[in-house]
Design a protein around this motif. Structure first.
Motif, PDB file in Angstrom:
ATOM      1  N   TYR A 367       0.846  -1.179   0.000  1.00 48.37           N
ATOM      2  CA  TYR A 367       0.000   0.000   0.000  1.00 48.37           C
ATOM      3  C   TYR A 367       0.889   1.238   0.000  1.00 48.37           C
ATOM      4  O   TYR A 367       2.009   1.216   0.532  1.00 48.37           O
ATOM      5  N   TYR A 369       0.904   5.515   0.813  1.00 48.77           N
ATOM      6  CA  TYR A 369       0.166   6.605   1.458  1.00 48.77           C
ATOM      7  C   TYR A 369       0.799   7.952   1.148  1.00 48.77           C
ATOM      8  O   TYR A 369       1.976   8.058   0.808  1.00 48.77           O
ATOM      9  N   THR A 435      -8.526   1.414  -0.994  1.00 44.09           N
ATOM     10  CA  THR A 435      -8.339   2.863  -0.985  1.00 44.09           C
ATOM     11  C   THR A 435      -8.944   3.403   0.295  1.00 44.09           C
ATOM     12  O   THR A 435      -9.851   2.805   0.876  1.00 44.09           O
ATOM     13  N   GLU A 444      -4.005   9.821   2.989  1.00 44.75           N
ATOM     14  CA  GLU A 444      -4.720   9.095   1.943  1.00 44.75           C
ATOM     15  C   GLU A 444      -3.865   7.923   1.520  1.00 44.75           C
ATOM     16  O   GLU A 444      -2.645   8.041   1.431  1.00 44.75           O
ATOM     17  N   TRP A 445      -4.496   6.754   1.270  1.00 44.23           N
ATOM     18  CA  TRP A 445      -3.713   5.589   0.867  1.00 44.23           C
ATOM     19  C   TRP A 445      -4.423   4.803  -0.220  1.00 44.23           C
ATOM     20  O   TRP A 445      -5.629   4.950  -0.432  1.00 44.23           O
ATOM     21  N   TRP A 446      -3.654   3.999  -0.932  1.00 51.45           N
ATOM     22  CA  TRP A 446      -4.202   3.155  -1.974  1.00 51.45           C
ATOM     23  C   TRP A 446      -3.316   1.932  -2.125  1.00 51.45           C
ATOM     24  O   TRP A 446      -2.138   1.964  -1.773  1.00 51.45           O
ATOM     25  N   GLN A 447      -3.884   0.857  -2.667  1.00 52.70           N
ATOM     26  CA  GLN A 447      -3.133  -0.384  -2.841  1.00 52.70           C
ATOM     27  C   GLN A 447      -2.326  -0.307  -4.129  1.00 52.70           C
ATOM     28  O   GLN A 447      -2.844   0.105  -5.177  1.00 52.70           O
TER      29      GLN A 447
END
Length: 449
Positions: A367, A369, A435, A444-447
């Motif tokens: 992930y 961020y 997400t 904010e994070w996402w894979q």
């Protein structure tokens, strides 16, 4: 810190393979502080501490590793020189355990402090991991390791490189052997490190001797963009360092360390962090092999990697020259923002994304961020280290820090609880929603894919 007498029957005790560890209670947690995990001889690999036949009095803060002070960073973080009581020849760690019943072994989080490989200590008040352990019911271990000339320069005068990295591996062996007796799960260990500490966590993934010692890594603001192409710079540094005798007084070592750092000037952004990990020296592979090494280990580790939105704003504030440019009428602020955006991308953001994408493409779980907290607040904004007042310590520990001097305690506490929950959620099983975002827009994070 309360005094704990050797015969105090009420003191918390852990019967570990290392020995009978006597700790102390502190507002909902049990601390076992200043535990010696290894001994060192100068310019030599660490020697793991043997089991103790007498009780281990773990009731004093871990002494720092020898280092030169950095007044500008002290002011930004709100720490004093008195906190940097140091010793040479010994390495220490501290363990923080929730003082509450548990139905299963707890996840373990190992904190690796940053500081450009020349600064910091695990038990600094601003790095207090107590709230993380207390709120999230995890065990947290804070580690000290050798810094600067004593820990992160070698390959000259028959002196080995990466000694500080070997120190961290020794600490992880201690955790693997002893943490179950303190209520932790040795098969659920997450490294989380900031800046140089994040860089160390990333490189421990591919270091010899770390197999099975940890399962996850949270890599915070690691300067991966300046980790390569350092051989010529290190050679020049080694030429200066070679003048130092093995048995020189510590004061001379630290004086020469400053000269060694000056010898790195002229190598661009890399010279901003002259000491660091060195490829092709044990326990790291050659530089040409590191991408393949990270691909090879990707399926073994869960990774959460990222940056702040305005990393290098910290270094602008710390530089009187750059602040004068920033304060120029009309164009100064705009020029400063452009410089911060460019250097943040080159040193931190670009390589963090590359790391995550490579990890995911090699069948690893990753992930990414971006931390925005503080963005737009003069003069630091969402700068390097800005997550530390949220992730570590309590508001009172940061009351003298320029970094957050205009932020009220309630905001620090509320937003800190949210960030600590996110970090601990990842540490529990390596999983996050594909997400997500913490409100108000903290992170904010996402894979990665």
């Amino acid at each position: 810190m309360p005094a704990t007498e050797p015969n105090d029957q009420d003191a918390p005790r852990f019967n570990t393979p290392a020995g009978d560890v006597i700790g102390w209670r502190d507002r909902g947690v049990i601390r076992a502080t200043g535990i010696r995990y290894a001994r060192t001889q100068r310019f030599c690999a660490p020697i793991d501490e043997p089991p103790s036949t007498t009780p281990i009095q773990a009731t004093e803060w871990s002494p720092a590793s020898p280092q030169n002070t950095i007044p500008e960073l002290n002011e930004a973080l709100g720490v004093t020189e008195q906190e940097f009581h140091s010793v040479e020849g010994e390495l220490h760690l501290s363990v923080i355990v929730p003082d509450s019943p548990a139905t299963a072994p707890r996840p373990v989080m190992v904190w690796i402090h940053g500081g450009s490989y020349v600064f910091g200590a695990g038990d600094l008040s601003v790095f207090d991991v107590r709230p993380l352990a207390l709120e999230q019911h995890v065990i947290v271990v804070a580690v000290n390791y050798r810094l600067g000339l004593l820990g992160f320069l070698g390959g000259y005068a028959n002196r080995p490189a990466n000694l500080g990295l070997l120190d961290l591996i020794s600490a992880l062996r201690w955790v693997n052997t002893n943490i179950a007796a303190m209520g932790g799960d040795p098969n659920n260990v997450t490294l989380f490190g900031h800046s140089a500490g994040g860089d160390a966590a990333a490189h421990l993934m591919i270091a010899d001797g770390t197999e099975g010692l940890f399962q996850r890594a949270i890599i915070q603001s690691a300067p991966l963009g300046i980790s390569r192409g350092r051989a010529k710079m290190n050679t020049r540094m080694g030429e200066v360092a070679a003048t130092l005798k093995d048995d020189a007084p510590l004061e001379e070592v630290l004086r020469v360390q400053s000269q060694v750092a000056e010898a790195a000037s002229g190598f661009g952004l890399k010279s901003a962090m002259p000491f660091g990990t060195q490829y092709g020296h044990y326990p790291l592979p050659a530089e040409s092999d590191i991408d393949a090494a990270w691909r090879c280990v990707a399926p073994k580790y869960d990774v959460f990697i990222g940056t702040t939105a305005e990393e290098t704003a910290l270094f602008v504030v710390m530089s009187p020259k750059l602040m004068r440019i920033r304060q120029l009428p009309f164009v100064g602020e705009q020029a400063s923002r452009a410089m911060v955006a460019a250097t943040t991308n080159k040193v931190y953001k670009r390589d963090a994304l590359t790391f995550a994408r490579r990890h995911a493409s090699a069948k690893g779980n990753a992930y990414v961020y971006r931390l925005d907290w503080g963005k737009g607040r003069y003069p630091f904004g969402a700068a390097h280290t800005i997550e530390l007042p949220l992730l570590l310590a309590e508001p009172a520990n940061w009351q003298y820090a320029d970094l957050v001097k205009d932020v009220d305690d309630a905001t620090l506490l509320e937003h800190g609880q949210r960030l600590r929950a996110l970090w601990a959620d990842f540490a529990r099983d390596g999983q996050l929603p594909p997400t997500g975002q913490l409100e108000p827009k903290i992170v904010e994070w996402w894979q990665a894919s």
